[in-house]
Design an enzyme around this catalytic site. Structure first.
Site, mmCIF file in Angstrom:
data_model
loop_
_atom_site.group_PDB
_atom_site.id
_atom_site.type_symbol
_atom_site.label_atom_id
_atom_site.label_comp_id
_atom_site.label_asym_id
_atom_site.label_seq_id
_atom_site.Cartn_x
_atom_site.Cartn_y
_atom_site.Cartn_z
ATOM 1 C CD GLU A 1 5.661 2.184 2.400
ATOM 2 O OE1 GLU A 1 5.880 1.094 2.967
ATOM 3 O OE2 GLU A 1 6.060 3.259 2.854
ATOM 4 C CG ASP B 1 9.379 7.218 -1.195
ATOM 5 O OD1 ASP B 1 9.307 8.429 -0.932
ATOM 6 O OD2 ASP B 1 9.793 6.389 -0.371
#
Length: 377
Positions: free
Chosen positions: A129, A70
């Site tokens: 997130e 990520d």
């Protein structure tokens, strides 16, 4: 001058430029610039929004092994005081995604020069997130064409020493959902409460009632958490508030418990509407599916890690943390593991300082693991 490895240097470069979900433009360009510096004979590179897919074509592929990193940061003002601290005010790689990216680039670099039998697919995913990049990435045409047969990801763990891998078969991370509730009533003068519908009182009552859900509506052998982290309401001390907003999170260890908790929240909110003669709206925001490790692949992975020099393997417990990698594991067999980085400050902390020795050790371990998996008959 401090001597650091190339991938530690990359981590520090990336640490300077954290960007929020689907705004990772500088990050994407940095990654693409590096990827294009590698031998291109066996690489196929495609972009998806602010993310990147990189396929390393194998020598005689029988399957595709996926690896996800990520790439987004968090809206946190950094307080580390490091010389390579964030240059983007109010944004920080406080969850270690800069470490995740540098490890992925290190593994990719090796296999760009030394391809193995099977195909490898490196996925640089935005918006972990929030608002969530894994689910739409799974639905993309690129993923449909290059869909891996198995997939792996890691997450840094500040509480474990460098050289530690922690994971388990089955459930690792919880089902999670954001929770936003808006209450709208009738404001008025503080001296005449009977002529108004006070949304501060309604909000306080609602918070107390929500806490009964876990105690009285969730199977005691299951587990759930409802946390209201923020309440906002009113404008000034002598005016009865006509609006209040609650912001929180829901965490459960099963999809069924998540559905049950939400049904109960909606029933309680309907009761608040009646009791306080107000209107209410619920928004669940970003929702992440549980991270469920494939039992057979995870057991095999743990045996491999236990035999790897310098690696300490811990069979950890499941956690109430959330990770949208769960959407990938829901469709592709695979696993996630914690990587020890020995930081005195935890995830999402403004002073998170991972021990960078973990980067090159993780790269070496993953190169050996993928070489073993990707050359198996």
């Amino acid at each position: 001058m401090e001597a650091i490895s190339p991938f530690v240097a990359i981590r520090r470069d990336l640490h300077k430029i954290p960007e929020l979900g689907f705004q990772e433009f500088k990050t994407q360009q940095y990654l693409l610039h590096y990827i294009r510096s590698l031998p291109q004979e066996r690489l196929q590179v495609r972009t998806w929004k602010t993310g990147i897919f990189v396929k390393v074509n194998g020598t005689s592929p029988q399957k595709t092994i996926g690896y996800r990193a990520d790439i987004d940061g968090l809206p946190i003002r950094e307080e580390t005081g490091l010389p390579y601290r964030s240059e983007h005010e109010g944004c920080m790689h406080a969850c270690g995604h800069d470490v995740h990216m540098s490890i992925a680039l290190g593994v990719l670099t090796h296999f760009a020069h030394h391809p193995i039998q099977d195909d490898l697919l490196f996925i640089f995913q935005p918006a972990e997130e929030g608002p969530g990049g894994a689910k739409p990435m799974m639905e993309s045409d690129i993923m449909q064409e290059w869909r891996p047969d198995m997939i792996v990801a890691l997450h840094i763990a500040p509480e474990y020493p460098v050289g530690t891998i922690a994971t388990k078969e089955g459930l690792l991370f919880a089902n999670t959902s954001e929770l936003f509730i808006d209450l709208k009533g009738k404001g008025g003068h503080a001296a005449s409460p009977h002529l108004a519908n006070d949304m501060v009182v309604a909000a306080c009552t609602l918070v107390v009632q929500l806490q009964s859900i876990v105690a009285r509506n969730v199977d005691p052998l299951d587990s759930a958490v409802i946390t209201i982290g923020k309440i906002a309401g009113g404008t000034v001390q002598n005016v009865i508030a006509e609006h209040a907003r609650l912001e929180g999170t829901i965490r459960t260890l099963s999809p069924a418990a998540m559905e049950a908790v939400k049904r109960r929240i909606e029933a309680i909110v309907r009761g608040i509407e009646v009791a306080y003669e107000c209107e209410a709206a619920i928004d669940y925001g970003a929702m992440y599916y549980q991270v469920y490790n494939d039992p057979a692949l995870t057991a095999e992975f743990m045996r491999f890690a236990e035999a790897h020099p310098g690696m300490n393997v811990i069979r950890c417990k499941e956690a109430m943390t959330g990770e949208d990698f769960g959407y990938m594991l829901a469709e592709i067999p695979g696993l996630m593991f914690w990587l020890g980085v020995d930081s005195p400050h935890g995830l999402h902390h403004a002073k998170l300082t991972p021990n960078e020795e973990a980067i090159d050790r993780a790269i070496a371990f993953l190169i050996d693991y993928f070489s073993w998996k990707g050359n198996a008959e």
